[in-house]
Design a protein around this motif. Structure first.
Motif: not given
Length: 1463
Positions: A577, A590, A611
């Motif tokens: 990420h 994701m 993230l």
């Protein structure tokens, strides 16, 4: 016998020849023989360091003898008074007899193989014997060292026929002082190694007859077996047999041809003997170097034998001889030959290296160690693993860390760099240290890594066992601690580990079967059972089976292989990420990444998980910038639709089946990923979308949004600028007017009581959830912040309502705790302090709480706001006026009036400030940094007003050339027109004394009193006023008592001396007194009315005034200038009515001293001369020159070294009454003390003898201090005295004796006994006291004497003890007569003692201050205390001088003395 006669005749001992010789020749011959005798005696005794060295000389002589076929044997027999040696040699020849009778003439000199060569060794026997008998074949003679040349001149000494043998016998008659035990020990401990290199002697037998009568026998033997290289030495006693083997190597080497003592000798044999055990393994111990016989130990582990030339005493080599140096160089070749022999011996071929010389520090042999090592390094002497010999530098040792569990090297020999081979494993590891000295190397990390790299490339790693891989990993891991500190030879290692070379090794076994180096692959993990690992992370796994806690696991982990746990999986996800383009991460990846974190509940950091997430617009965004469209029922306003910001995609909620799961997931998104459910803050600031919301939403709804979001924000989330932004938003209040939020009030019941306040338009103002508005500046309750706002309103309105202002101050004091920092900051930065007297508002920096009287720059609040001390002083920290403030005000004055005349009002202002500054010195430590700082600043300022003769009143710094006026103003009036004088009046000067005497100022202050020198000349005929002087003498004790009671800390030595002088004061009336006052180079002449003159203990007042009150005041003033007493108090003590003085003393709590008869008092104080002063003519006679504040020094004298009890040296003691030893001397002194102690113990057991006086109970004066004690009856005392002292004659004591008299008798008797034992020639004739007549057997002295003892120090013993050796030598032949007065008391050293007038006068006559050099007489006070218990004594030399120096003091007018301190 003919040979003996011939020798004696040649040495001049033919009686007939001597009778017929010329007398001069006889005299010359006698002197020559005497000189020769002394030389031979000195040589025989001093050449050897040990008296037992003669044993080796006898062994040497035996070995140099000739033998037949018998085993050469020497016998030693030690008896009570004789030592006998017998040898089975062929016997003496005539030449041998002649040789032994000479010195330096040897029949063996220069012959190969002979030990003796100097002809002097035999003479060493005379260290233990005076008479030596020799019997060999037909020669029987002796040497008698007690006769002249007796060590060289034989005397025929025939033996009876039955005592003769075929052996050569030496019989030594031992001297009386010979330590027979040491001689026996030396014989019994002879080492067998003596026989190792002897040419012929093979056996020595030692027979020693012990003191018990038992015979002890030791036999030393030299045995050569079948193996000629092995020599066995035996030492046999009756109880044991010891053997020692030596491996012997011999080699003939060339010699130095130029040595005269070895003429024509071209080569010599060197022998090395290596001590070995029974199995021929090395037996390492330090061995001696031999020149046939042992010389000494040089540190070699093998014996060295060579024909070295030794010193005359055969105890060391002659190191500068080329002969010895040449032999030394041959030792290297001999050792190398020995190594070649060792190679053929299985017992030695692997162990001989232990014989290598090490740490040889002797200068002669130190280079031999290096020579042997360097020679061996070039030879093939080390076996490899295949049994082949190599040079040491080509052989490698494989340390244990580079071997496997079977002890085999991890690297196969084929992969070692050329030309290295492995060392044979037969070498023991403990011998590796010796091998390394020869150049054998250990495999180091460089070689190991190089060879391992080649091996792993050439071979398949999987073909090696797991054990081999484990051992290799262990070896590589062990390199870890050495890489940073060890410099590599072949290539540079990185300072971090593992190095590049280790990372390049094919060590990692992959799960797919490959073996790869660590530097060729990343993201490698140990095989793991974890599931649900997100896809596409690029993780590589090792082959399973690598267990934790193994060396393989440790090394692989160090190479970067990671354990596949949550931490590492999370790291890979975060790496994906944080790198690359965000749009390249698939939406599903994701989502799965976020769900993996949620399901594992793993959080890599306390700050959350960073993230990217998918938004509702299918874009990628950081999670902490995204909102969640979720609010529970408590939220009245929904953000979705009114907030322009990205919201999370709904796909994230697909696994949330229930509201509880949804709420839990949303909470995790908010706490871990940082998603928002309320307006977002960025580093404490409002986010752009939040600001946009503030501008678009109506204020009531905005306040509701902030209210429902407040619980989600922590107190630290909103920064100061964000709070200010929100507080500055405008809103319409209940009065219809617009205000900033921060200027509004919450309309609670408590606040509604204040009229005219702008209240916010909110619903349910009492709801506690509105309390957050306080952070935005809204007043919500009655607290300190509210009262501060109200105070600001009054200030802004310019109000002078003192009652309302006082009320608000009181409220702030009560509610200060609500907002302490805000209130303090407000008062510090805003003018919120109201000055009632000036009707103005100021900040706290313009005020102080307590102000100094002279302060002008600030206003004091203490009187203005008396009930607000807590608020102003404690809470707002308004300080009192400090010294720094006044110093700053003085600095401003000095700048304003620099180089100008100042008006009196400014001088007064400066005076006031300086007086106030003195108050700050009370209680302050001068060494404190704060006090020193402001004092130093003040000292540097030109702030002191002075009267300048040329400039008027100006300002000067204290360090400039100014003077402080004298208290009387007398000196000031004389010098005011000449120098600059501080213009302050006496009152001011008195008040600032603390300042002027502070450490910073003290060194700079100059007073006229200390600087002016006065020379006074009384003119005309002086008339003594005895009556006026008696007034002062009579009352002197009142002055002393007043000063001691009022100013005890000021009673120094100078003051006490002056007070004592008052008791001897005289007054002289003169017509005129001319005084010259000198200040540096300025001289002023005036007429004075009074002057004090001090000389030694005399004090004279010269005055031109007739008796009057004015004169008395003048006298009082003069003494007040010298003593710590006020003028009026001196006048009161001396001249006022006695009842008035006593009443004043009682009121002040000062002891009233006892009065003395003036005439008796003066007479008692006459200690060394008559002080009657007649009228004298003093016209123009200079009587006195001194500083205004005079000081007096004690006379310069010879100082006694100490005053302890007499200590006598050994030389002194030998001179004292034929005392021959310390035991007798000590017993006599102890007996003297015991006599007195016994007497004291009996008296104390039967009588009430008082104990030591307690100083705290007050002092007693005069005779009463002795007569008040309880005393026994006369008869009882007489009985006890006779019993205790052992005196049989009743006439010794009369029945009327008291304790004081008995103490005197015991004290003098004790000193008499001690001195008669320590001083040469001291006897009863030196006891000159009448007390001597009371001692049985002694008559009274008869004639009057000035002291108790009179002793002429004819030998200087007493002088040396008192004054030291240097003075004793300086006074040689002029040592004085000592007059000694004994003062004995029963109590401690501090008990007072009495001296009569005649004693004091005689002490004065003997005073060293007026004596010649050397003095003819010295007076000593001998102080004996505890005389009836444990007598102790000290000497007080020249007590008259000790009165001046303060070591003795007069404590009453009856002339009682006591020591000031223990001397």
């Amino acid at each position: 016998m003919d040979v003996i006669k011939e020798i004696r005749r040649k040495k001049g001992y033919d009686e007939e020849m001597m009778r017929n010789a010329d007398p001069h020749m006889v005299e010359w011959l006698t002197d020559t023989r005497a000189n020769l005798h002394r030389s031979i005696e000195k040589l025989a005794v001093e050449i050897y360091s040990k008296s037992t060295h003669f044993i080796f000389e006898l062994i040497q002589n035996a070995d140099d003898s000739k033998y037949t076929n018998e085993v050469p044997t020497l016998y030693f027999k030690l008896r009570e008074d004789q030592l006998i040696t017998e040898c089975n040699e062929e016997g003496f020849t005539a030449e041998d007899v002649k040789s032994i009778c000479n010195s330096g003439d040897s029949t063996k000199s220069g012959k190969i193989g002979y030990i003796g060569e100097k002809g002097i060794g035999f003479k060493s026997v005379f260290q233990v014997s005076d008479v030596v008998h020799i019997c060999s074949r037909e020669f029987m003679f002796k040497f008698d060292a007690t006769q002249t040349c007796g060590m060289l001149t034989p005397i025929w000494d025939p033996l009876p026929e039955h005592e003769r043998t075929n052996l050569t016998r030496f019989t030594l008659d031992l001297k009386a002082n010979v330590d027979r035990d040491a001689l026996a020990s030396e014989l019994m401990t002879l080492s067998p190694s003596l026989l190792l290199f002897l040419r012929q002697l093979r056996s020595i037998t030692l027979d020693v007859k012990l003191r018990s009568g038992k015979l002890s026998r030791v036999t030393l033997r030299h045995i050569t077996g079948e193996d000629r290289s092995i020599v066995i030495l035996e030492k046999k006693t009756s109880s044991m047999l010891e053997t020692q083997k030596y491996y012997v190597i011999k080699k003939v080497v060339p010699t130095h041809p130029g040595e005269k003592r070895r003429a024509n000798v071209r080569e010599s044999e060197i022998v090395l003997a290596f001590p070995v055990a029974s199995d021929l393994t090395p037996k390492i111990s330090s061995q001696a170097v031999h020149a046939f016989l042992p010389l000494r130990d040089y540190g070699f582990s093998f014996v060295i034998q060579a024909d070295f030339l030794a010193s005359a005493n055969r105890e060391d080599l002659l190191t500068d001889l080329s002969w010895n140096k040449q032999l030394r160089s041959g030792i290297t070749a001999t050792f190398s030959q020995a190594v070649e022999d060792f190679k053929a011996r299985s017992q030695l071929q692997y162990t001989w290296v232990r014989f290598l010389p090490s740490s040889i520090f002797d200068p002669f042999f130190s280079g031999l160690e290096t020579s042997i090592i360097e020679d061996l390094k070039q030879r093939p002497i080390i076996l490899d693993s295949k049994g082949v010999y190599h040079r040491p530098r080509d052989v490698l040792i494989a340390p244990s860390r580079f071997r496997d569990e079977r002890g085999q090297p991890l690297l196969e020999p084929a992969f070692l760099p050329t030309p290295f081979v492995y060392l044979s494993s037969s070498y023991m590891e403990k011998d590796h240290v010796h091998l390394r000295r020869l150049g054998v190397r250990s495999i180091d990390e460089d070689l190991f890594v190089q060879g391992l790299a080649l091996m792993l490339v050439s071979l398949d790693p999987s073909s090696r066992t797991d054990g081999w891989h484990e051992a290799v990993c262990q070896a590589l891991y062990s390199i870890r601690s050495q890489i940073p500190v060890k410099k590599r030879r072949s290539y540079d290692y990185e300072t971090t580990w593992p190095s590049h070379e280790v990372r390049a090794l094919r060590l990692l076994p992959m799960k797919d079967g490959r073996w790869v180096p660590a530097n060729s692959i990343t993201d490698v993990y140990f095989d793991s059972a974890l599931s649900n690992i997100p896809a596409n992370l690029g993780i590589h796994l090792l082959n399973p089976g690598i267990e934790p806690n193994t060396w393989r696991h440790c090394l692989y982990a160090a190479l970067g292989v990671k354990v596949a746990n949550e931490e590492n999986i999370a790291a890979q996800i975060l790496k994906r990420h944080s790198t690359g383009e965000p749009n390249l991460i698939r939406m599903d990846d994701m989502i799965s990444d976020a769900l993996w974190f949620f399901e594992s509940q793993y959080c890599p950091s306390s700050t959350g998980i960073k993230l990217r997430v998918v938004t509702d617009s299918l874009e990628s965004a950081w999670a902490n910038t995204v909102y969640v469209d979720y609010q529970d029922s408590s939220y009245s306003i929904k953000l979705h639709g009114i907030l322009k910001a990205p919201f999370l995609h709904s796909a994230y909620f697909r696994k949330c089946q229930t509201p509880e799961q949804l709420a839990k997931f949303v909470e995790w998104l908010r706490l871990r990923l940082g998603l928002h459910i309320c307006p977002r803050l960025i580093d404490g600031q409002l986010s752009p979308e939040f600001k946009a919301l503030c501008l678009s939403l109506n204020m009531q709804d905005l306040l509701c949004v902030i209210q429902q979001s407040w619980t989600s924000w922590s107190n630290s989330d909103l920064g100061p600028s964000a709070i200010a932004y929100l507080g500055n938003l405008t809103t319409t209040c209940q009065d219809g007017k617009s205000y900033c939020i921060k200027d509004t009030y919450l309309g609670t019941t408590h606040l509604k009581q204040f009229d005219g306040l702008p209240f916010l338009s909110v619903k349910d103002a009492e709801n506690p959830e509105w309390m957050f508005l306080e952070r935005l500046g809204v007043s919500t309750k009655l607290d300190g912040a509210l009262y501060l706002r109200l105070l600001r309103r009054l200030k802004d309105q310019g109000s002078h309502d003192e009652e309302q202002i006082q009320s608000l101050y009181q409220s702030l004091q009560n509610h200060f705790v609500d907002a302490p920092e805000a209130i303090k900051q407000a008062f510090a930065s805003e003018p919120l302090v109201y000055l009632k007297n000036k009707h103005s508002w100021v900040t706290t920096c313009k005020v102080v709480w307590k102000g100094a009287r002279s302060m002008t720059s600030k206003v004091a609040l203490e009187k203005m706001y008396q009930g607000l001390s807590k608020l102003m002083r404690d809470l707002l920290n308004i300080q009192d006026c400090g010294p720094d403030l006044l110093v700053e005000e003085l600095r401003l004055i000095s700048e304003t009036w620099r180089n100008q005349q100042i008006p009196k009002e400014q001088s007064q202002a400066i005076s006031d400030k300086l007086i106030d500054l003195c108050d700050f010195l009370d209680g302050q430590e001068y060494s404190g940094d704060a006090a020193i700082a402001w004092l130093q600043r003040l000292a540097s300022l030109p702030i002191f007003p002075v009267d300048s003769p040329s400039h008027g009143m100006t300002l000067r710094a204290i360090g400039e050339k100014i003077y402080v006026a004298d208290p009387t103003g007398h000196l000031s009036s004389i010098f005011r027109s000449k120098v600059e004088i501080l213009s302050f009046n006496n009152t001011t000067i008195l008040h600032i004394q603390r300042l002027l005497k502070s450490p910073v100022f003290k060194s700079h202050v100059r007073t006229l009193e200390d600087s002016v020198v006065r020379t006074s000349v009384p003119a005309g005929r002086a008339t003594t006023e005895a009556a006026e002087a008696r007034k002062i003498q009579y009352r002197a004790n009142f002055v002393k008592s007043y000063i001691q009671g009022t100013f005890p800390n000021k009673c120094n030595y100078e003051v006490l001396q002056l007070l004592d002088n008052l008791q001897n004061v005289s007054i002289q009336l003169v017509p005129d007194i001319q005084s010259t006052y000198t200040l540096q180079d300025i001289t002023q002449v005036t007429t004075d009315e009074i002057v004090l003159v001090r000389k030694d203990t005399e004090l004279t007042i010269f005055t031109s005034l007739a008796p009057s009150t004015r004169r008395n005041l003048k006298i009082s003033n003069e003494f007040a200038n010298l003593l710590p007493i006020e003028t009026h108090m001196f006048h009161v003590c001396i001249y006022q009515d006695l009842e008035l003085v006593e009443g004043l003393f009682n009121m002040k709590g000062i002891d009233v001293p006892a009065l003395q008869n003036v005439d008796q008092h003066i007479e008692a104080m006459l200690v060394h001369e008559d002080r009657h002063i007649e009228a004298m003519l003093v016209d123009e006679a200079l009587l006195h020159t001194q500083h205004y504040s005079p000081s007096r020094e004690a006379p310069r004298l010879y100082a006694p070294r100490h005053t302890q009890a007499l200590v006598v040296t050994d030389n002194d003691r030998d001179e004292c009454n034929d005392r021959n030893n310390d035991a007798k001397y000590l017993s006599e002194v102890e007996r003297a003390a015991q006599n007195v102690t016994t007497l004291g113990s009996v008296i104390r057991s039967r009588l009430a003898v008082p104990q030591a006086h307690d100083p705290s109970s007050g002092s007693q004066r005069g005779p009463s201090s002795r007569t008040d004690r309880s005393a026994p009856s006369n008869t009882q005392l007489l009985e006890l005295t006779h019993a205790a002292s052992g005196f049989q004659d009743s006439a010794a004591f009369s029945p009327d004796l008291d304790i004081a008299t008995i103490s005197g008798i015991c004290g003098e008797y004790f000193i008499y006994k001690v001195f008669s034992n320590v001083l040469p020639g001291f006897d009863a004739s030196h006891w000159t006291s009448d007390i001597k007549g009371r001692i049985p057997g002694m008559a009274p002295h008869g004639t009057p004497a000035p002291a108790d003892f009179e002793y002429r120090d004819a030998r200087g013993v007493l002088t040396r003890h008192i004054y030291g050796q240097e003075v004793m030598d300086a006074w040689k032949d002029g040592w004085p007569t000592y007059y000694m007065e004994v003062k004995a008391t029963t109590q401690d050293l501090q008990e007072k003692l009495s001296m009569s007038k005649s004693q004091v006068q005689f002490a004065s006559q003997c005073s060293l201050s007026r004596a010649s050099d050397p003095p003819g007489a010295v007076y000593i006070l001998i102080r004996v205390w505890k005389v009836l218990r444990d007598p102790q004594w000290k000497l007080y030399v020249d007590p008259h001088t000790l009165l001046y120096t303060g070591e003795l003091e007069i404590v009453s007018p009856n002339l009682e003395l006591k020591p000031v301190s223990a001397l």
